[in-house]
Scaffold this active site. Structure first.
Site, PDB file in Angstrom:
ATOM      1  N   THR A 162      33.954 -37.687   5.356  1.00  0.00           N
ATOM      2  CA  THR A 162      32.576 -37.843   5.834  1.00  0.00           C
ATOM      3  C   THR A 162      31.662 -38.476   4.786  1.00  0.00           C
ATOM      4  O   THR A 162      31.952 -38.385   3.584  1.00  0.00           O
ATOM      5  CB  THR A 162      32.030 -36.449   6.219  1.00  0.00           C
ATOM      6  OG1 THR A 162      30.617 -36.496   6.318  1.00  0.00           O
ATOM      7  CG2 THR A 162      32.346 -35.396   5.163  1.00  0.00           C
ATOM      8  N   TYR A 172      30.035 -27.102   3.649  1.00  0.00           N
ATOM      9  CA  TYR A 172      30.898 -28.036   4.394  1.00  0.00           C
ATOM     10  C   TYR A 172      31.174 -29.283   3.563  1.00  0.00           C
ATOM     11  O   TYR A 172      32.326 -29.674   3.358  1.00  0.00           O
ATOM     12  CB  TYR A 172      30.241 -28.423   5.726  1.00  0.00           C
ATOM     13  CG  TYR A 172      30.850 -29.655   6.365  1.00  0.00           C
ATOM     14  CD1 TYR A 172      32.161 -29.636   6.855  1.00  0.00           C
ATOM     15  CD2 TYR A 172      30.124 -30.852   6.463  1.00  0.00           C
ATOM     16  CE1 TYR A 172      32.726 -30.782   7.427  1.00  0.00           C
ATOM     17  CE2 TYR A 172      30.686 -31.992   7.033  1.00  0.00           C
ATOM     18  CZ  TYR A 172      31.982 -31.952   7.506  1.00  0.00           C
ATOM     19  OH  TYR A 172      32.548 -33.076   8.058  1.00  0.00           O
ATOM     20  N   LYS A 197      34.733 -30.703   1.948  1.00  0.00           N
ATOM     21  CA  LYS A 197      35.289 -32.023   2.277  1.00  0.00           C
ATOM     22  C   LYS A 197      35.437 -32.860   0.999  1.00  0.00           C
ATOM     23  O   LYS A 197      36.419 -33.590   0.828  1.00  0.00           O
ATOM     24  CB  LYS A 197      34.394 -32.759   3.277  1.00  0.00           C
ATOM     25  CG  LYS A 197      34.370 -32.182   4.679  1.00  0.00           C
ATOM     26  CD  LYS A 197      35.714 -32.237   5.383  1.00  0.00           C
ATOM     27  CE  LYS A 197      36.148 -33.644   5.721  1.00  0.00           C
ATOM     28  NZ  LYS A 197      37.432 -33.642   6.489  1.00  0.00           N
TER      29      LYS A 197
HETATM   30  N1  LIG Z   1      31.862 -35.244  13.600  1.00  0.00           N
HETATM   31  C1  LIG Z   1      31.438 -36.145  12.716  1.00  0.00           C
HETATM   32  O1  LIG Z   1      30.347 -36.701  12.874  1.00  0.00           O
HETATM   33  C2  LIG Z   1      32.304 -36.514  11.537  1.00  0.00           C
HETATM   34  C3  LIG Z   1      31.927 -37.596  10.748  1.00  0.00           C
HETATM   35  C4  LIG Z   1      32.757 -37.981   9.684  1.00  0.00           C
HETATM   36  C5  LIG Z   1      33.919 -37.285   9.436  1.00  0.00           C
HETATM   37  N2  LIG Z   1      34.246 -36.214  10.219  1.00  0.00           N
HETATM   38  C6  LIG Z   1      35.509 -35.516   9.918  1.00  0.00           C
HETATM   39  O2  LIG Z   1      36.384 -35.791  11.000  1.00  0.00           O
HETATM   40  C7  LIG Z   1      37.245 -34.685  11.230  1.00  0.00           C
HETATM   41  C8  LIG Z   1      37.136 -34.223  12.678  1.00  0.00           C
HETATM   42  O3  LIG Z   1      35.781 -33.866  12.951  1.00  0.00           O
HETATM   43  P1  LIG Z   1      35.349 -33.342  14.389  1.00  0.00           P
HETATM   44  O4  LIG Z   1      33.899 -33.547  14.508  1.00  0.00           O
HETATM   45  O5  LIG Z   1      36.268 -33.895  15.405  1.00  0.00           O
HETATM   46  O6  LIG Z   1      35.634 -31.784  14.230  1.00  0.00           O
HETATM   47  P2  LIG Z   1      35.862 -30.668  15.364  1.00  0.00           P
HETATM   48  O7  LIG Z   1      35.293 -29.430  14.774  1.00  0.00           O
HETATM   49  O8  LIG Z   1      35.374 -31.138  16.690  1.00  0.00           O
HETATM   50  O9  LIG Z   1      37.454 -30.541  15.476  1.00  0.00           O
HETATM   51  C9  LIG Z   1      38.226 -29.973  14.461  1.00  0.00           C
HETATM   52  C10 LIG Z   1      39.612 -29.709  15.015  1.00  0.00           C
HETATM   53  O10 LIG Z   1      40.406 -29.149  13.940  1.00  0.00           O
HETATM   54  C11 LIG Z   1      41.095 -28.013  14.427  1.00  0.00           C
HETATM   55  N3  LIG Z   1      41.289 -27.075  13.307  1.00  0.00           N
HETATM   56  C12 LIG Z   1      40.335 -26.391  12.631  1.00  0.00           C
HETATM   57  N4  LIG Z   1      40.906 -25.627  11.679  1.00  0.00           N
HETATM   58  C13 LIG Z   1      42.240 -25.846  11.742  1.00  0.00           C
HETATM   59  C14 LIG Z   1      43.355 -25.363  11.013  1.00  0.00           C
HETATM   60  N5  LIG Z   1      43.201 -24.469  10.017  1.00  0.00           N
HETATM   61  N6  LIG Z   1      44.595 -25.815  11.337  1.00  0.00           N
HETATM   62  C15 LIG Z   1      44.765 -26.703  12.343  1.00  0.00           C
HETATM   63  N7  LIG Z   1      43.745 -27.193  13.087  1.00  0.00           N
HETATM   64  C16 LIG Z   1      42.492 -26.763  12.781  1.00  0.00           C
HETATM   65  C17 LIG Z   1      40.187 -27.430  15.514  1.00  0.00           C
HETATM   66  O11 LIG Z   1      40.914 -26.617  16.430  1.00  0.00           O
HETATM   67  C18 LIG Z   1      39.640 -28.705  16.164  1.00  0.00           C
HETATM   68  O12 LIG Z   1      40.498 -29.154  17.183  1.00  0.00           O
HETATM   69  C19 LIG Z   1      36.837 -33.621  10.226  1.00  0.00           C
HETATM   70  O13 LIG Z   1      37.700 -33.703   9.115  1.00  0.00           O
HETATM   71  C20 LIG Z   1      35.424 -34.014   9.836  1.00  0.00           C
HETATM   72  O14 LIG Z   1      35.119 -33.589   8.536  1.00  0.00           O
HETATM   73  C21 LIG Z   1      33.478 -35.819  11.257  1.00  0.00           C
END
Ligand SMILES: NC(=O)c1ccc[n+]([C@@H]2O[C@H](COP(=O)([O-])OP(=O)(O)OC[C@H]3O[C@@H](n4cnc5c(N)ncnc54)[C@H](O)[C@@H]3O)[C@@H](O)[C@H]2O)c1
Length: 351
Positions: free
Chosen positions: A133, A158, A162
């Protein structure tokens, strides 16, 4: 055809990545714990033909992860699984340390052992793609943009978890030679986003005639990217990114939160001309700010645009319109969540 082990493939971005990969003809193994955030939406025809497998497991469970590598023998890993909500990280940081740090460490170790035992073309082809992120760069001043070499200054639990995961992946590449590619993206929005995040929360509260709680004065600036554009950037970076490199990804749509909320209200006003809640803007309410709320995130994504010729298809205006209409058309999905696991309550207020 490649087989990709996607972690967190039942979450918001993960589900878009799984769809993108299946649409591109790849095989997918989705390793997901199905936490409250893992909604695991149906894949329909994309999942036909045995190209998709779900493995319900925790990325911090070393035995389960080793078994999944041994059984499925992936060509690449795309690591998205994470605890992802800043407000929840303020209320309960332990889960973030466990999944984002210990989990990433566990996955890197399993990948290192598996990759170490590969030979020839399989070894040369293998990639570990860490999805991260823009929040790791912390709060930036007006006009500033963080490029891939900017200093890490995470401010929330958070973001710190990360940032730590990013450092681990870098070290596993530099120390052990694991073929790592990393991407740091700005805020995503689009279908299947869990309704605790800003954009779906505002859409659904407005539909219910509830207040639209905007933190502080709504002046915090974020860059916004449509989730489908992020997924396309990720598979491109996996295939064509250079090993050991990091790529920033952004929508080049930097706006204060209040402007986003007003745009959503205007789209709803237009979509629901007979709604007694019009103008939806009157539901906006300014509430106490999030502790340590970063004022502005902004990344310079010229490297991925220049080197990999990536660019988003959606503007904020077109992507937000699509998103609002998606939530209008998919009540079944979010009504279940709003009546059960998350009812729209305020999180992350404690200091
Ligand atoms: N949402 C954003 O705007 C954004 C932006 C940049 C980067 N990211 C990164 O992208 C990735 C996905 O983000 P998102 O918004 O889809 O998150 P989300 O919270 O919607 O989904 C996370 C997923 O990970 C799974 N999960 C959580 N803990 C787990 C574990 N211990 N073992 C296995 N699975 C597990 C959950 O069940 C879920 O399906 C993350 O790494 C986040 O840091 C998100």
């Amino acid at each position: 055809m490649a087989k990709v082990l996607v972690t967190g493939g039942a979450g918001f971005i993960g589900t878009a990545v799984v769809r993108q990969l299946l649409g591109e003809g790849e095989q997918v193994v989705n390793l997901d714990k199905l936490t409250y955030a893992g909604s695991n939406p149906p894949l329909g025809a994309l999942a036909e033909g045995g190209r998709y497998t779900l493995e319900v497991a925790d990325i911090a469970d070393a035995a389960a992860v080793a078994r999944i590598f041994a059984q499925h023998r992936p060509d690449a890993v795309m690591h998205l699984a994470a605890e992802s909500h800043v407000d929840r990280s303020i209320d309960g940081p332990a889960d973030f340390i466990q999944t984002n740090l210990v989990g990433t460490f566990t996955l890197l170790e399993a990948a290192r052992r598996y990759w170490g035992a590969l030979e020839g073309a399989g070894k040369a082809r293998f990639r570990f793609h860490l999805i991260s992120t823009d929040e790791v760069f912390g709060s930036l001043a007006e006009g500033e943009e963080a490029d891939e070499n900017a200093r890490y200054q995470p401010n929330s639990p958070y973001a710190a978890s990360k940032a730590g995961a990013d450092h681990l992946a870098r070290a596993w590449h530099r120390t052990y030679g694991l073929p790592v590619i990393a991407t740091n993206c700005s805020n995503n929005y689009g279908p299947w986003q869990f309704p605790e995040k800003l954009i779906p929360l505002m859409i659904l509260n407005a539909l219910d005639g509830k207040k639209l709680p905007v933190y502080g004065q709504g002046s915090n600036v974020r860059d916004w990217l449509y989730v489908g554009d992020h997924a396309a950037a990720l598979t491109l970076a996996l295939r064509q990114g250079r090993i050991g490199e990091t790529y920033n990804i952004a929508g080049r749509e930097q706006h204060p939160n209040i402007a986003i909320v007003k745009m959503i209200c205007a789209i709803l006003d237009e979509a629901l001309p007979r709604s007694p809640l019009r103008p939806h803007e009157k539901l906006i309410e300014f509430v106490t700010d999030r502790p340590g709320h970063d004022l502005r995130y902004a990344v310079d994504d010229s490297k991925i645009r220049r080197e990999l010729q990536w660019q988003p298809k959606e503007t904020l205006a077109s992507g937000l319109k699509k998103t609002v209409h998606w939530y209008l058309d998919n009540r079944d999905w979010w009504e279940k969540i709003r009546s059960g696991v998350y009812r729209g309550e305020r999180l992350g207020k404690v200091r």
